[in-house]
Design an enzyme around this catalytic site. Structure first.
Site, PDB file in Angstrom:
ATOM      1  N   GLU A  54       0.929  -1.260   0.004  1.00  0.00           N
ATOM      2  CA  GLU A  54       0.136  -0.022  -0.017  1.00  0.00           C
ATOM      3  C   GLU A  54       0.915   1.466   0.079  1.00  0.00           C
ATOM      4  O   GLU A  54       1.696   1.566   0.603  1.00  0.00           O
ATOM      5  CB  GLU A  54      -0.825  -0.056   1.268  1.00  0.00           C
ATOM      6  CG  GLU A  54      -2.026   1.205   1.042  1.00  0.00           C
ATOM      7  CD  GLU A  54      -2.981   0.642   2.247  1.00  0.00           C
ATOM      8  OE1 GLU A  54      -4.104   0.273   1.390  1.00  0.00           O
ATOM      9  OE2 GLU A  54      -3.077   0.925   3.309  1.00  0.00           O
ATOM     10  N   LYS A  56       0.774   4.500   1.287  1.00  0.00           N
ATOM     11  CA  LYS A  56      -0.079   5.233   2.447  1.00  0.00           C
ATOM     12  C   LYS A  56       0.592   6.201   3.312  1.00  0.00           C
ATOM     13  O   LYS A  56       1.810   5.803   3.736  1.00  0.00           O
ATOM     14  CB  LYS A  56      -0.445   4.036   3.511  1.00  0.00           C
ATOM     15  CG  LYS A  56      -1.321   4.517   4.547  1.00  0.00           C
ATOM     16  CD  LYS A  56      -1.579   3.257   5.307  1.00  0.00           C
ATOM     17  CE  LYS A  56      -2.544   3.489   6.575  1.00  0.00           C
ATOM     18  NZ  LYS A  56      -3.044   2.305   7.352  1.00  0.00           N
ATOM     19  N   LYS A 116      -8.235   2.281  -2.675  1.00  0.00           N
ATOM     20  CA  LYS A 116      -8.546   2.218  -1.333  1.00  0.00           C
ATOM     21  C   LYS A 116      -9.089   3.368  -0.934  1.00  0.00           C
ATOM     22  O   LYS A 116      -8.383   4.461  -0.655  1.00  0.00           O
ATOM     23  CB  LYS A 116      -7.413   1.860  -0.592  1.00  0.00           C
ATOM     24  CG  LYS A 116      -7.636   1.514   0.823  1.00  0.00           C
ATOM     25  CD  LYS A 116      -7.498   0.072   1.252  1.00  0.00           C
ATOM     26  CE  LYS A 116      -7.621  -0.403   2.598  1.00  0.00           C
ATOM     27  NZ  LYS A 116      -6.411   0.051   3.338  1.00  0.00           N
ATOM     28  N   GLU A 165     -14.670  -5.675   2.335  1.00  0.00           N
ATOM     29  CA  GLU A 165     -14.193  -5.692   3.506  1.00  0.00           C
ATOM     30  C   GLU A 165     -15.004  -5.789   4.776  1.00  0.00           C
ATOM     31  O   GLU A 165     -16.071  -5.074   4.671  1.00  0.00           O
ATOM     32  CB  GLU A 165     -13.401  -4.281   3.847  1.00  0.00           C
ATOM     33  CG  GLU A 165     -12.517  -4.169   5.103  1.00  0.00           C
ATOM     34  CD  GLU A 165     -11.828  -2.778   5.158  1.00  0.00           C
ATOM     35  OE1 GLU A 165     -10.854  -2.668   4.490  1.00  0.00           O
ATOM     36  OE2 GLU A 165     -12.304  -1.963   5.899  1.00  0.00           O
ATOM     37  N   ASN A 186     -10.674  -6.626   7.883  1.00  0.00           N
ATOM     38  CA  ASN A 186      -9.845  -5.812   8.476  1.00  0.00           C
ATOM     39  C   ASN A 186      -9.704  -5.928  10.074  1.00  0.00           C
ATOM     40  O   ASN A 186     -10.693  -5.835  10.575  1.00  0.00           O
ATOM     41  CB  ASN A 186     -10.585  -4.373   8.335  1.00  0.00           C
ATOM     42  CG  ASN A 186      -9.387  -3.045   8.562  1.00  0.00           C
ATOM     43  OD1 ASN A 186      -8.575  -3.334   9.160  1.00  0.00           O
ATOM     44  ND2 ASN A 186      -9.892  -2.175   7.974  1.00  0.00           N
ATOM     45  N   GLU A 216      -6.077  -7.853   6.606  1.00  0.00           N
ATOM     46  CA  GLU A 216      -5.822  -6.384   6.600  1.00  0.00           C
ATOM     47  C   GLU A 216      -5.535  -5.673   8.000  1.00  0.00           C
ATOM     48  O   GLU A 216      -6.171  -5.899   8.775  1.00  0.00           O
ATOM     49  CB  GLU A 216      -6.846  -5.513   5.749  1.00  0.00           C
ATOM     50  CG  GLU A 216      -7.672  -6.158   4.473  1.00  0.00           C
ATOM     51  CD  GLU A 216      -8.582  -5.241   4.050  1.00  0.00           C
ATOM     52  OE1 GLU A 216      -8.908  -3.988   4.208  1.00  0.00           O
ATOM     53  OE2 GLU A 216      -9.547  -5.994   3.496  1.00  0.00           O
ATOM     54  N   SER A 217      -4.587  -4.639   7.891  1.00  0.00           N
ATOM     55  CA  SER A 217      -4.238  -4.048   9.111  1.00  0.00           C
ATOM     56  C   SER A 217      -3.583  -4.569  10.087  1.00  0.00           C
ATOM     57  O   SER A 217      -3.887  -5.794  10.604  1.00  0.00           O
ATOM     58  CB  SER A 217      -5.525  -3.128   9.674  1.00  0.00           C
ATOM     59  OG  SER A 217      -6.284  -2.254   8.881  1.00  0.00           O
TER      60      SER A 217
END
Length: 265
Positions: A54, A56, A116, A165, A186, A216-217
Site C-alpha cells: 500500500e 499510504k 482504497k 471488507e 480488517n 488487512e491492518s
C-alpha cells in the site's frame, strides 16, 4: 459519530466538489474508451501468499507515516519486491491521498492497482476506473445490503474486482451472501481504531474455502504475516510496515516468503 461515520461524511463533502467539476456523464464516456482491467485473482489464488503493498502517507490512528513525494517510485519498489498488487489510498482528509497518486502508480507498474477509499456512490467507481484502478474497496460497514449489491454489480460492469471488507461476523455473513469472491478481514475496528490480529482468526472460518481471504491492518512484521497466513490468509494488505521499512522491495519479498512458508506448514 464514530470514526468511520466521520470519514464518510468528509468523503461525501469532497465528492460533491468533484462531481460539480466533472460530471458523471464525462466519466462514463471516458470509461467506454478504456482497455480491459488487469485481473488480480489468478495471483491471489496461487499457492504462494500474495502481498498487496500500500501507498499510504498517514492514518487516523497513527498520523503521518511517510512523506511519499513520489508514489510511482514507491510502487515500482513494491513491484520489484514481488507485490501481487498495489493499493493506493485516495482519501484526502484522514489519509493524505489523492486520485492523482493512483494515476501516477498506474503509469509506473504492470501489476493490478486497488483504489482504497470509502466508496459509497457509483461516481467513485467510475472515477476509479478512469484513474486506472483494477480493484476497488467496498467496506460492508459503510453500505446497506441493497447498495452493496448495487456497487458489486457496477464493479462487474466496469471490470473492477471488488475487495469486500468486513470487521464482524454479521458483516462477514453479509459479504459471503453476495457471492463476493474476494473478502478482506480488517483487523482494525473502524469505529474505535483498535487493532486485533485475532479478528482475522475469528472471521476466516466464516468465509467459504472457494473465496480468497485477505488479512488487512495490524500486519507490522514477519511474525504477523506468518500468523495470518497460518490462519488461512491467501493475501495480506500491508501499508505502514512497508512505507516505514527503509527497503520496501526487500520487505515485500520477506513477507511473501514468510507467508508462503506458513501456508505450506
Amino acid at each position: 459519530m464514530g470514526v468511520l461515520d466521520g470519514i464518510v461524511a468528509g468523503v461525501r463533502a469532497d465528492l460533491a466538489e468533484r462531481e460539480a467539476a466533472l460530471p458523471l456523464r464525462v466519466l462514463m464516456d471516458a470509461v467506454a474508451q478504456l482497455p480491459p482491467t488487469r485481473d488480480p485473482m489468478p495471483r491471489f489464488r496461487a499457492p504462494d501468499l500474495a502481498v498487496i503493498a500500500e501507498v499510504k502517507r498517514s492514518s487516523p490512528s497513527k498520523g503521518a507515516l511517510a512523506a511519499i513525494d513520489d508514489p510511482a517510485a514507491l510502487a515500482r519498489s513494491y513491484e520489484a519486491g514481488g507485490a501481487a498488487a498495489i493499493s493506493v489510498l485516495t482519501e484526502r482528509r484522514r489519509f493524505g491521498g489523492t486520485l492523482e497518486d493512483l494515476v501516477a502508480v498506474r503509469s509506473a507498474v504492470g501489476v493490478p492497482v486497488l483504489r482504497k477509499d470509502f466508496i459509497v456512490t457509483d461516481y467513485q467507481l467510475y472515477e476509479a476506473r478512469v484513474a486506472g484502478a483494477d480493484l476497488a474497496l467496498l467496506i460492508v460497514a459503510a453500505l446497506d445490503d441493497d447498495l452493496l449489491r448495487h456497487l458489486l454489480e457496477l464493479c462487474r460492469r466496469l471490470m473492477l474486482t471488488p475487495l469486500v471488507e468486513v470487521h464482524t461476523p454479521e458483516e462477514t455473513r453479509r459479504a459471503v451472501a453476495t457471492g463476493a469472491p474476494l473478502i478482506g478481514v480488517n483487523n482494525r475496528d473502524l469505529q474505535t481504531l483498535a487493532v486485533d490480529l485475532a479478528q482475522f482468526e475469528r472471521l476466516a472460518g466464516l468465509i467459504p474455502a472457494d473465496r480468497v481471504k485477505v488479512a488487512e491492518s495490524g500486519i507490522l512484521g514477519v511474525a504477523d504475516v506468518e500468523r495470518v497466513a497460518a490462519a488461512g490468509a491467501d493475501v495480506v494488505l500491508v501499508g505502514e510496515a512497508l512505507v516505514r521499512s527503509g527497503d520496501p522491495a526487500r520487505a515485500v519479498a520477506d513477507f511473501t516468503a514468510a507467508g508462503t512458508a506458513a501456508r505450506r506448514g
